[in-house]
Design an enzyme around this catalytic site. Structure first.
Site, PDB file in Angstrom:
ATOM      1  N   GLY A 117      -9.987  14.607 -41.988  1.00  0.00           N
ATOM      2  CA  GLY A 117     -10.653  13.577 -42.779  1.00  0.00           C
ATOM      3  C   GLY A 117     -11.707  12.849 -41.979  1.00  0.00           C
ATOM      4  O   GLY A 117     -11.832  13.020 -40.763  1.00  0.00           O
ATOM      5  N   VAL A 124     -10.751  11.758 -38.489  1.00  0.00           N
ATOM      6  CA  VAL A 124      -9.295  11.854 -38.423  1.00  0.00           C
ATOM      7  C   VAL A 124      -8.892  13.305 -38.171  1.00  0.00           C
ATOM      8  O   VAL A 124      -9.406  14.223 -38.815  1.00  0.00           O
ATOM      9  CB  VAL A 124      -8.648  11.356 -39.730  1.00  0.00           C
ATOM     10  N   GLY A 129     -15.737   5.706 -42.401  1.00  0.00           N
ATOM     11  CA  GLY A 129     -16.899   5.007 -41.872  1.00  0.00           C
ATOM     12  C   GLY A 129     -16.765   4.672 -40.408  1.00  0.00           C
ATOM     13  O   GLY A 129     -17.763   4.549 -39.698  1.00  0.00           O
ATOM     14  N   MET A 130     -15.529   4.512 -39.917  1.00  0.00           N
ATOM     15  CA  MET A 130     -15.310   4.115 -38.532  1.00  0.00           C
ATOM     16  C   MET A 130     -14.890   5.266 -37.635  1.00  0.00           C
ATOM     17  O   MET A 130     -15.122   5.221 -36.437  1.00  0.00           O
ATOM     18  CB  MET A 130     -14.209   3.044 -38.460  1.00  0.00           C
ATOM     19  N   ALA A 131     -14.245   6.269 -38.213  1.00  0.00           N
ATOM     20  CA  ALA A 131     -13.627   7.280 -37.352  1.00  0.00           C
ATOM     21  C   ALA A 131     -13.479   8.608 -38.076  1.00  0.00           C
ATOM     22  O   ALA A 131     -13.520   8.680 -39.298  1.00  0.00           O
ATOM     23  CB  ALA A 131     -12.245   6.788 -36.901  1.00  0.00           C
ATOM     24  N   ASP A 176      -9.073  -4.226 -46.854  1.00  0.00           N
ATOM     25  CA  ASP A 176      -9.743  -3.014 -47.336  1.00  0.00           C
ATOM     26  C   ASP A 176      -8.777  -2.153 -48.145  1.00  0.00           C
ATOM     27  O   ASP A 176      -8.698  -0.939 -47.964  1.00  0.00           O
ATOM     28  CB  ASP A 176     -10.302  -2.222 -46.146  1.00  0.00           C
ATOM     29  N   LYS A 197      -7.047   9.104 -35.018  1.00  0.00           N
ATOM     30  CA  LYS A 197      -8.360   8.627 -35.437  1.00  0.00           C
ATOM     31  C   LYS A 197      -9.211   8.417 -34.191  1.00  0.00           C
ATOM     32  O   LYS A 197      -8.845   7.635 -33.305  1.00  0.00           O
ATOM     33  CB  LYS A 197      -8.230   7.299 -36.202  1.00  0.00           C
TER      34      LYS A 197
END
Length: 735
Positions: free
Chosen positions: A20, A27, A23-25, A136, A42
């Site tokens: 996966g 996976v 936006g940040m990482a 979130d 992640k």
């Protein structure tokens, strides 16, 4: 090819495949060679790696989040920081996201929605109690197992992108569909922001669509602040009215108008599950249909969504943010509707007012009549007290009930002086002035992590438990520290923690070159397994478990096959006893509203009497809980018996799937059954369960008498699935 695949992080986590991206990482699925398990990793993206402030605060927050321990929260196992890469290790979930599930199903029925949402709210309450806000909540951040178990991901992560002003990317703008109005305009947020997001998610689950949805995220944010969502029941008429009320209260624009805690929302959902026809009365009149979003025109300040830090003005949040001000006419806007047009239907409004007055008068009359029939003004309904302040409840109900503290306060996750338990279940009928005993919280307890390094693992666990903490163990090879001794503890000794948190001890498995390979004995006979284990150099312990497998077949083993383990470890194998396992399944029998008298209830499994409940006053209880124990799938019949007259009648027939801990309704005949045994008394009939003048000499097992024609029996045939989650949480009726 992805450069991370095949990499070994910290000499422990072998990256296997990408599963996966966010936006940040990115996976990945990885293999933890120390724990012999699959994990999710992640790996943070470069723009975050180069932000020193973000990394510093993220590392501290990750430690706090890693202390969350809840069955509905994805557990953070490890956090890694070095010069080239920053990563988070989490438990691996073999399931799908809630977004994928909603996309597949279109929309969910209210029962499934309630089951899933309660799990999300329990996770949020656990985090909120520890000062951690998610910020979130969206279906992409919620994982779902095949059995319907929910796991919430990414706690505490959104906090940093929000507080540090990190610009959203194309992969994260989807969150704007679920953010609260106060988040959208940059105001401070708390747990009520998460509740708003759950409400939006619940709306989507019930209707199959998001309440605010366009291609432009700025427009969606403006809708979150200013627009009223279309009523869910306008989209899906099958949504019960009470469920709609729960959704609408959760998505109030003003945080003070929402549920004030996740527990408050859970409480309403549980109440609704117990009585699906109930409404909460949060809104005095039938809500007006909201203006359709496509009829509004927005002028976006920027054509691109690149720098959204100032895309809305703070004052916009307070424009029409109260559901009452936008839904109903009041004295401040009785001359203008919220489109700015003069009303043209004053006559209709006058007629509506008359109708409301008539309805109120009728309702009051019905209430007084019902009260008189139910026992007069001295009888009241027991309120729900748990989670509320003792002093506040004492003052609020001082003229109705006498509250008394039962023993000393107890430590709990609730704040000090809040009620933990009550002696009389909420919803029960009691006399005004009755004494109710409650247990009160002493607040959360704080303790010090003890020094356990060098101790045997069993001794360390006892010492940490004595300090009030739960313990998790992580085993690892160590060439210097002997097998079964504690290498280190996390958090370190001397740390002050809440006793609800967990302490992890790292225990040595001894030197790796002394380890031996664990054999795989699954499916073997007991005799074969014992020989293989002893030949491999391990001591074996055998325990029996009920199973549908042949007697003495190995069902499981405590040490993972084909792994290296110190030979001093004892290997436990679990073999089949040859007996089928038994499970207990509860069922609630709901009484008709006009039921009266004292009766006996019998439950039969395959026509064999298995449970009896005698002396049940059906007028003073809403339902009766019966628990049955068995294995496999069986047919269950439940009957009501008038012990004075000998009359009996079947309430219903059910299929109990004991192995799945649930049941399905085959045939329900509750109303007719109560009628047949004289448990329904109409206004003109005397209330009695005494035998009639003409006694039936040989009463049949099932009543065949024609029902009272003043109220025709209600008889339905259907198949409805019930799980332990929907039935088992309901407290026993007073017996």
């Amino acid at each position: 090819m992805d450069k991370n695949i095949g990499a070994m992080l910290d000499g422990r986590y072998e990256i296997q495949k990408r599963i996966g991206a966010g936006g940040m990482a990115d996976v990945y699925m990885a293999y933890d060679i120390e724990e012999n398990r699959e994990v999710a990793v992640k790996i943070l993206k470069n723009e975050f790696i180069n932000n020193d402030e973000f990394l510093k605060r993220f590392k501290n927050e990750s430690k706090a989040v890693s202390m969350l321990s809840h069955p509905n929260i994805v557990k953070i196992l490890d956090v890694g920081f070095n010069d080239e890469i920053r990563f988070i290790v989490m438990e691996y979930i073999d399931g799908i996201t809630l977004k994928d599930y909603i996309d597949e199903e279109g929309c969910l029925d209210w029962k499934e929605t309630a089951h899933l949402v309660i799990q999300i709210l329990r996770a949020l309450q656990h985090a909120h109690d520890r000062g951690i806000i998610h910020r979130d909540i969206k279906p992409q951040n919620i994982m779902m197992f095949k059995d319907g178990t929910i796991k919430v991901m990414d706690f505490g992560i959104a906090k940093f992108t929000y507080e540090l002003g990190i610009t959203a990317t194309a992969q994260t703008i989807g969150s704007v569909h679920y953010i609260s109005p106060e988040q959208a305009c940059g105001k401070p947020t708390d747990g009520k922001s998460d509740i708003y997001s759950v409400g939006i998610l619940m709306y989507e689950m019930l209707t199959g669509r998001k309440p605010f949805d366009t291609d432009n995220p700025v427009t969606v944010a403006l809708m979150q602040m200013q627009d009223q969502a279309e009523l869910p029941r306008n989209i899906n008429p099958d949504i019960p009215e009470g469920m709609e009320e729960i959704v609408l209260k959760a998505i109030e624009k003003n945080p003070q108008d929402r549920y004030q805690s996740a527990n408050d929302m859970i409480r309403d959902i549980e109440r609704f599950k117990a009585s699906p026809k109930m409404t909460f009365g949060y809104y005095d009149t039938a809500p007006m249909a909201a203006v359709k979003h496509e009829e509004k025109v927005y002028e976006d300040p920027e054509p691109e969504y690149e720098n959204d830090d100032d895309y809305v003005e703070e004052d916009n949040y307070y424009i029409g943010n109260s559901r009452d001000s936008r839904r109903y006419d009041d004295e401040d806007n009785d001359e203008t509707d919220y489109d700015g047009k003069k009303p043209v239907m004053s006559k209709v409004a006058a007629v509506f007012t008359v109708v409301v007055i008539i309805a109120v008068v009728f309702g009051i009359t019905a209430f007084i009549s019902k009260t008189l029939r139910k026992g007069g003004a001295d009888e009241i309904t027991m309120p729900y007290l748990v989670d509320y302040d003792f002093d506040e409840m004492t003052e609020k109900y001082k003229n109705k009930i006498h509250l008394v503290k039962d023993g000393d306060p107890v430590f709990s996750e609730l704040e000090q002086n809040k009620i933990v338990t009550q002696s009389i279940d909420a919803g029960s009928k009691i006399k005004k002035g009755d004494t109710v005993y409650v247990t009160v919280s002493n607040g959360t307890n704080v303790s010090i992590v003890p020094q356990v390094e060098g101790l045997e693992s069993e001794d360390a666990v006892k010492l940490i438990n004595k300090a009030g903490f739960k313990v998790a163990q992580t085993l690892t090879f160590n060439d210097e520290i002997p097998n079964n001794l504690v290498i280190r503890v996390s958090p370190e000794a001397g740390t002050e923690l809440n006793v609800s948190q967990q302490v992890t001890i790292f225990v040595s498995k001894g030197a790796q070159n002394e380890a031996k390979l664990v054999p795989n004995v699954l499916g073997k006979t007991r005799q074969e397994a014992e020989k293989m284990i002893k030949d491999a150099g391990f001591e074996v312990i055998v325990e029996e478990k009920d199973s549908d497998r042949p007697k003495d077949e190995v069902l499981s083993q405590n040490l993972q096959a084909n792994t290296l383990v110190n030979p001093s470890e004892k290997m436990v194998i679990y073999v089949s006893s040859g007996k089928l396992p038994e499970f207990t399944v509860p069922i609630n029998i709901t009484f008709p509203a006009n039921a009266k008298g004292t009766f006996k209830f019998n439950a039969y499994i395959e026509n064999e009497l298995k449970a009896e409940k005698s002396g049940i006053d059906v007028a003073n209880s809403a339902f009766l809980k019966i628990e049955l124990t068995g294995s496999e799938t069986k047919t269950v019949r439940i009957e009501i018996e008038n012990t004075q007259t000998g009359q009996r009648a079947d309430i219903g027939t059910y299929t109990f799937l004991f192995n799945d801990v649930r049941y399905e309704t085959i045939h329900d005949n509750t109303q007719a059954a109560f009628e047949a045994v004289g448990a329904i008394k109409h206004e003109t009939e005397p209330v009695t369960t005494q035998p009639p003048q003409t006694q039936v000499t040989d009463p049949p097992i099932h009543s065949t008498a024609a029902p009272d024609t003043t109220q025709a029996p209600v008889e339905t045939e259907h198949t409805t699935e019930h799980t332990d989650d929907t039935q088992g949480d309901v407290t026993d009726a007073q017996q």
